[in-house]
Design a protein around this motif. Structure first.
Motif, mmCIF file in Angstrom:
data_model
loop_
_atom_site.group_PDB
_atom_site.id
_atom_site.type_symbol
_atom_site.label_atom_id
_atom_site.label_comp_id
_atom_site.label_asym_id
_atom_site.label_seq_id
_atom_site.Cartn_x
_atom_site.Cartn_y
_atom_site.Cartn_z
ATOM 1 N N TRP A 27 18.311 -6.588 16.833
ATOM 2 C CA TRP A 27 18.894 -7.780 16.227
ATOM 3 C C TRP A 27 20.209 -8.088 16.933
ATOM 4 C CZ3 TRP A 27 16.667 -11.041 12.793
ATOM 5 C CH2 TRP A 27 15.494 -10.594 12.186
ATOM 6 N N PRO A 28 20.619 -9.366 17.037
ATOM 7 C CA PRO A 28 21.855 -9.710 17.762
ATOM 8 C C PRO A 28 23.076 -8.935 17.269
ATOM 9 C CG PRO A 28 20.641 -11.709 17.215
ATOM 10 C CD PRO A 28 19.910 -10.577 16.552
ATOM 11 N N ASP A 29 23.127 -8.632 15.944
ATOM 12 C CA ASP A 29 24.308 -7.916 15.416
ATOM 13 C C ASP A 29 24.034 -6.419 15.254
ATOM 14 O OD1 ASP A 29 22.465 -8.088 13.397
ATOM 15 O OD2 ASP A 29 23.885 -8.721 11.845
ATOM 16 N N ALA A 30 23.126 -5.899 16.070
ATOM 17 C CA ALA A 30 22.765 -4.475 15.964
ATOM 18 C C ALA A 30 23.988 -3.586 16.188
ATOM 19 C CB ALA A 30 21.688 -4.143 16.994
ATOM 20 N N HIS B 123 14.021 -4.824 -0.150
ATOM 21 C CA HIS B 123 14.539 -6.029 0.504
ATOM 22 C C HIS B 123 14.117 -6.149 1.961
ATOM 23 C CE1 HIS B 123 16.796 -6.082 -3.145
ATOM 24 N NE2 HIS B 123 17.390 -4.955 -2.831
ATOM 25 N N GLY B 124 13.200 -5.275 2.398
ATOM 26 C CA GLY B 124 12.664 -5.454 3.744
ATOM 27 C C GLY B 124 13.244 -4.540 4.810
ATOM 28 N N LEU B 125 14.318 -3.790 4.471
ATOM 29 C CA LEU B 125 14.861 -2.853 5.458
ATOM 30 C C LEU B 125 14.064 -1.553 5.388
ATOM 31 C CD1 LEU B 125 17.143 -1.953 7.466
ATOM 32 C CD2 LEU B 125 18.402 -1.151 5.489
ATOM 33 N N VAL B 126 13.632 -1.068 6.541
ATOM 34 C CA VAL B 126 12.925 0.211 6.590
ATOM 35 C C VAL B 126 13.766 1.192 7.401
ATOM 36 C CG1 VAL B 126 10.894 1.410 7.528
ATOM 37 C CG2 VAL B 126 10.613 -0.756 6.319
ATOM 38 N N LEU C 243 15.222 -0.776 10.469
ATOM 39 C CA LEU C 243 14.320 -1.782 11.048
ATOM 40 C C LEU C 243 14.115 -2.945 10.086
ATOM 41 C CD1 LEU C 243 11.485 0.652 12.249
ATOM 42 C CD2 LEU C 243 13.501 -0.080 13.517
ATOM 43 N N ILE C 244 14.097 -4.153 10.622
ATOM 44 C CA ILE C 244 13.793 -5.342 9.815
ATOM 45 C C ILE C 244 12.835 -6.205 10.618
ATOM 46 C CG2 ILE C 244 14.732 -7.433 8.711
ATOM 47 C CD1 ILE C 244 17.390 -5.998 8.380
ATOM 48 N N ARG C 245 11.839 -6.767 9.935
ATOM 49 C CA ARG C 245 10.879 -7.641 10.628
ATOM 50 C C ARG C 245 11.545 -8.939 11.050
ATOM 51 N NH1 ARG C 245 5.453 -6.376 10.331
ATOM 52 N NH2 ARG C 245 4.783 -5.086 8.600
ATOM 53 N N SER C 246 11.113 -9.473 12.174
ATOM 54 C CA SER C 246 11.627 -10.763 12.639
ATOM 55 C C SER C 246 10.550 -11.833 12.456
ATOM 56 C CB SER C 246 12.012 -10.671 14.115
ATOM 57 O OG SER C 246 12.294 -11.962 14.593
ATOM 58 N N GLU D 220 9.421 -13.840 15.467
ATOM 59 C CA GLU D 220 8.717 -13.190 16.583
ATOM 60 C C GLU D 220 7.507 -12.432 16.069
ATOM 61 O OE1 GLU D 220 11.755 -11.496 19.442
ATOM 62 O OE2 GLU D 220 13.018 -12.400 17.920
ATOM 63 N N ASN D 221 6.551 -13.180 15.552
ATOM 64 C CA ASN D 221 5.285 -12.618 15.042
ATOM 65 C C ASN D 221 5.494 -11.476 14.056
ATOM 66 O OD1 ASN D 221 3.997 -14.348 16.765
ATOM 67 N ND2 ASN D 221 4.001 -12.871 18.442
ATOM 68 N N ASN D 222 6.592 -11.554 13.300
ATOM 69 C CA ASN D 222 6.867 -10.517 12.296
ATOM 70 C C ASN D 222 6.995 -9.115 12.889
ATOM 71 O OD1 ASN D 222 7.540 -11.208 9.779
ATOM 72 N ND2 ASN D 222 5.494 -11.162 8.929
ATOM 73 N N SER D 223 7.357 -9.049 14.183
ATOM 74 C CA SER D 223 7.503 -7.719 14.788
ATOM 75 C C SER D 223 8.801 -7.075 14.283
ATOM 76 C CB SER D 223 7.521 -7.837 16.307
ATOM 77 O OG SER D 223 8.610 -8.645 16.694
#
Length: 274
Positions: free
Chosen positions: A144-147, A200-203, A227-230, A233-236
């Motif tokens: 992610w841009p703010d990784a 909330h989607g964070l793994v 990890l969070i889905r994008s 980008e095809n939910n990768s």
């Protein structure tokens, strides 16, 4: 107040998170006799857990329907016959909770953790020229841009480095393998890998392993990925943060390095969700 063990609380919470909002509020009213006013689902779940006397009573409630328990067990890696009656599923869930073997991500979440590690480590290691392989497609696009990367290394003295932004995080990890020529070998057995998912989607994927250079073992590492889905980008899955802790052979005091185990427990990992 609550008569539930920590394992039972975690299990009940997971089941409640699968219910509809209306069902959670309705169950909260039933369990608390409408004595507690709740503002949102999180408060409602908290009230239900607090006022539940025992796990069996919770599992037998109408709102906690059969299919919900069936799916929960499957997610924990417990396969039951599809036509199992609810009382059989309740019994099996109580056995699972009393065994304490829950939340090790033995079900679908563990599979995700394994798949991620089987993708990430070969990708990063392929950048190491000593392997003599063509490097795979590494770069900031996997982050992610703010990784954020926190790198703590303990070899003699302790060093802490922090990097912000996909570009810097990607370059620092690349330097480990390409320039410092280390290889990271993760232990993908259950004692070396743990996966937790937040509602909330964070793994979180936590993995332990050994570090090598030129055939010699330099020490061990523990690495936690967020990890969070994008959706764009095809939910990768993309990497939100990386905490990497490296301990050199000299700071291990003869500890076993063959198959390192995680020192983080689920509670410590859950703190990273906040």
């Amino acid at each position: 107040m609550s008569g539930l063990s920590e394992t039972e609380r975690a299990g009940c919470t997971k089941l409640l998170q699968s219910l509809s909002k209306d069902d959670v509020f309705s169950l909260s009213d039933t369990v608390t006799n409408k004595l507690i006013v709740v503002e949102n689902v999180t408060e409602a779940i908290g009230a239900i857990i607090t006022f539940t006397e025992n796990a069996e009573e919770f599992l037998k409630r109408k709102k906690v329907h059969r299919d919900l328990i069936f799916k929960y067990l499957a997610n924990e890696g417990v396969v039951m016959p599809p036509n199992s009656e609810k009382n059989k599923l309740v019994k099996r869930t109580l056995e699972l909770w009393s065994s304490g073997k829950v939340g090790t991500g033995s079900g679908l979440e563990l599979v995700l953790g394994q798949q991620f590690c089987q993708w990430f480590f070969p990708l990063l290691n392929s950048q190491n020229p000593s392997l003599g392989q063509p490097p795979q497609d590494w770069g900031p696009k996997h982050f992610w841009p703010d990784a954020k990367l926190c790198l703590l290394s303990r070899a003699g003295s302790e060093q802490m480095e922090e990097f912000l932004g996909a570009e810097l995080v990607s370059l620092r990890l690349l330097a480990l393998t390409r320039d410092e020529q280390v290889l990271l070998s993760p232990n993908l057995e259950p004692q070396g890998l743990r996966t937790l998912a937040s509602p909330h989607g964070l793994v979180l994927v936590a993995v332990a392993g050994t570090i090598h250079r030129d055939g010699a073992c330099l020490g061990v590492f523990e690495q936690i990925f967020g990890l969070i889905r994008s959706p764009l980008e095809n939910n990768s899955w993309k990497i939100k943060f990386v905490n990497l802790k490296i301990r050199g052979q000299d700071s291990l005091a003869g500890a076993e390095t063959a198959a390192p185990t995680l020192t983080y427990n689920s509670t410590e990992l859950q703190l990273l969700f906040s």
